[in-house]
Design an enzyme around this catalytic site. Structure first.
Site, PDB file in Angstrom:
ATOM      1  NE  ARG A 178      -3.763   0.188   0.432  1.00  0.00           N
ATOM      2  CZ  ARG A 178      -4.964   0.197  -0.140  1.00  0.00           C
ATOM      3  NH1 ARG A 178      -5.401   1.283  -0.755  1.00  0.00           N
ATOM      4  NH2 ARG A 178      -5.711  -0.884  -0.131  1.00  0.00           N
ATOM      5  N   GLY A 415      -2.318  -4.371   8.382  1.00  0.00           N
ATOM      6  CA  GLY A 415      -3.453  -5.245   8.138  1.00  0.00           C
ATOM      7  C   GLY A 415      -3.704  -5.480   6.658  1.00  0.00           C
ATOM      8  NE  ARG A 417      -7.052   1.821   2.639  1.00  0.00           N
ATOM      9  CZ  ARG A 417      -6.197   2.750   2.238  1.00  0.00           C
ATOM     10  NH1 ARG A 417      -5.000   2.824   2.793  1.00  0.00           N
ATOM     11  NH2 ARG A 417      -6.533   3.610   1.291  1.00  0.00           N
ATOM     12  CB  CYS A 418      -0.991  -2.410   5.568  1.00  0.00           C
ATOM     13  SG  CYS A 418      -1.498  -1.204   6.804  1.00  0.00           S
ATOM     14  CG  MET A 419      -0.496  -7.115   4.301  1.00  0.00           C
ATOM     15  SD  MET A 419      -0.559  -8.857   4.789  1.00  0.00           S
ATOM     16  CE  MET A 419      -2.321  -9.168   4.765  1.00  0.00           C
TER      17      MET A 419
END
Length: 428
Positions: A178, A415, A417-419
Site C-alpha cells: 500500500r 493489516g 489494507r496495508c498488504m
C-alpha cells in the site's frame, strides 16, 4: 501553469493505452478487480533482533506460516473475482530488456548506499550474473557480506569486516504494498517515503510503470514523484469517493506533500474537488491514517476511538480554473462523523475497534483491527485475531467478512489494507 506530470514524454507515434483501462480507483469500496501484492520472501528471514529498529519492524514473523497466511489472502481475493498481480513477478518481467536491467541494477546499488567504487563494481557484476528472478529476489532479501567474494574487491571499505552483516539491507516491509505508491483516479502518487529503508521500495514501482508492457504505453499522470524532497506514504491516502480524498498529516506524511498533490490534481482538471488533510498524532499507533480509519461501506467506517475527535482537519478545495487556479484552505475542528457527513452527504456510522472497550480496543488496534480491505461495499477482508471487532462488524452491522489467518503477518504491524495496492476498482 504546471503541465500534467507524466512518467515520460509521450511521442505521437507511440501506442497509447487508455489509463482508465489499467488504473482506476475512485473510492475505497468499489468492487475490487485488480490488486498488487507481494508474497513475503527471504527478506523476512534476514530480520534479527538487532536490526528491527533499523528495518522498522517490532517482531520477527515465521516465514513459512506468513507465506501460508498470505497465500490464503490471495486465494480469497481470486475466489471473489480479483486479478492478483505480484510485485516480484512484475519486476522480473520489467527487466527482461538488458538496458533496463543494467540501469535498474545501478540505481538500486546507488540507493542502497553501497560505498566504494570497487565494491559497487563487484556488486554490479554479482547482480548481473544472476537470472532475473533470482536477481529480484536477492535485491528484496538483501545481500550478506559473505555472499560477495572480497578478494576481487580492490578497496579498503570492501575488505574491512565489521559486525554489520549486510552489504545491501533486506526489505522486509515490501509485503505492505500500500505504501510505496497509491492509485488516485487513473493516476499515481509514486511516493517519497519517510525513511531510506523504505524509500528503496519505490524503485520497483518506478521501473514497472516506466517499462513493463502492461503499463509503459499508458499515459499515466503522476500526482507525486519519488524524487520529491518531502515525504508521503500510501497508507495515509484514502479515496473517499470520486470527488474527495482524505490524506493524513502523520508520522510518515508531510503537509508539503499534500500541497503538491492538491495542486496537481486541481491543475489537471480531475474530478477531485476536495482534499481533507487530517492532522493525526505522530506515534507508532497512528503511523498512517489507515491504521486508525478505513471505509467498509458508503456510510460506515472502522476506527480507533482515539481518532474520533475533535480533530483538526484542513479542507482544501479548488477555486477558479486552470488558467487562474487558486487553492482555498479552511481549518476545521470537528468530530470525525460530522466531517465525513458533510463531505459524503449521508449519516455516518463509526465502528470502534474492539467495540470501544479500553482493553480490547487497544489490543486489536495493535493488531490492525481497524485496517480492513474492502473488496466491495459491505464486504471486507479482516484478520482472524481481531475477533471482537469482527463480531461487531458482522453481527451488528451486517458486513460480510472474509477472515484470513494472521498470527505471523500481523507481526509487521499492518493489516489487509496495508498488504494490498488496488490498481482497479469499479466505479460506484
Amino acid at each position: 501553469m504546471e503541465s500534467t506530470l507524466l512518467r515520460k514524454p509521450i511521442n505521437k507515434t507511440d501506442k497509447i493505452i487508455d489509463p482508465n483501462k489499467v488504473l482506476n480507483v475512485t473510492s475505497e469500496i468499489g468492487r475490487l478487480k485488480t490488486v498488487l501484492l507481494h508474497r513475503p520472501g527471504q527478506e523476512i528471514e534476514n530480520l534479527t533482533p538487532d536490526l528491527l529498529g533499523r528495518l522498522l519492524f517490532d517482531d520477527i514473523p515465521y516465514l513459512k506460516i506468513a507465506q501460508e497466511e498470505h497465500d490464503c489472502f490471495a486465494d480469497i481475493l481470486r475466489k471473489n473475482g480479483v486479478k492478483v498481480l505480484y510485485l516480484e513477478e512484475l519486476a522480473v518481467e520489467t527487466i527482461s530488456d538488458e538496458e533496463v536491467k543494467q540501469k535498474f541494477i545501478r540505481q538500486f546499488i546507488d540507493e542502497a548506499s553501497v560505498s566504494g567504487e570497487s565494491l559497487q563494481k563487484t556488486l554490479i557484476e554479482y547482480f548481473g550474473s544472476l537470472p532475473n528472478k533470482t536477481l529480484i529476489n536477492k535485491m528484496m532479501s538483501g545481500v550478506r557480506k559473505e555472499e560477495i567474494d572480497k578478494k576481487h574487491c580492490k578497496s579498503l571499505c570492501g575488505q574491512i569486516d565489521d559486525n554489520y552483516p549486510f552489504i545491501c539491507d533486506p526489505m522486509p516491509n515490501l509485503y505492505f504494498t500500500r505504501d510505496p505508491f497509491a492509485v488516485v483516479g487513473n493516476g499515481i502518487s509514486l511516493n517519497h517515503m519517510r525513511t531510506q529503508t523504505r524509500n528503496r521500495e519505490t524503485i520497483f514501482a518506478k521501473y514497472i510503470f516506466a517499462n513493463h508492457p502492461y503499463f509503459k504505453d499508458a499515459e499515466i499522470p503522476f500526482w507525486f514523484d519519488r524524487d520529491e524532497k518531502t515525504s508521503i506514504e500510501g497508507g495515509d491516502i484514502l479515496v473517499l469517493n470520486n470527488t474527495t480524498l482524505a490524506i493524513g498529516i502523520s508520522q510518515r506524511t508531510d503537509a508539503a506533500s499534500i500541497d503538491k498533490i492538491c495542486k496537481r490534481l486541481f491543475l489537471n482538471n480531475t474530478n477531485f474537488k476536495t482534499v481533507l488533510a487530517f492532522n493525526i498524532p505522530v506515534s507508532r499507533a497512528f503511523m498512517h491514517l489507515d491504521t486508525v480509519f478505513t471505509m467498509v461501506d458508503r456510510d460506515k467506517f472502522t476506527i480507533h476511538s482515539g481518532i474520533e475527535g475533535p480533530l483538526t482537519v484542513y479542507e482544501i478545495t479548488k477555486q477558479g480554473d486552470q488558467n487562474h487556479l487558486e487553492i482555498n484552505i479552511e481549518k476545521q475542528n470537528a468530530k470525525l462523523e460530522d466531517i465525513l457527513q458533510k463531505h459524503l452527504g449521508c449519516e455516518i456510522t463509526l465502528i470502534r475497534c474492539g467495540n470501544g472497550d479500553k482493553i480490547a480496543g487497544a489490543r486489536e488496534q495493535w493488531n490492525d483491527g481497524a485496517n480492513t480491505l474492502a473488496i466491495a461495499p459491505r464486504e471486507v477482508v479482516v484478520y482472524s485475531r481481531n475477533y471482537v471487532t469482527n463480531k461487531i462488524l458482522s453481527e451488528k452491522y451486517g458486513i460480510k467478512l472474509h477472515i484470513i489467518p494472521s498470527s505471523e503477518l500481523s507481526r509487521g504491524r499492518g493489516g489487509p489494507r496495508c498488504m494490498s495496492m488496488p490498481l482497479y476498482r469499479e466505479d460506484l
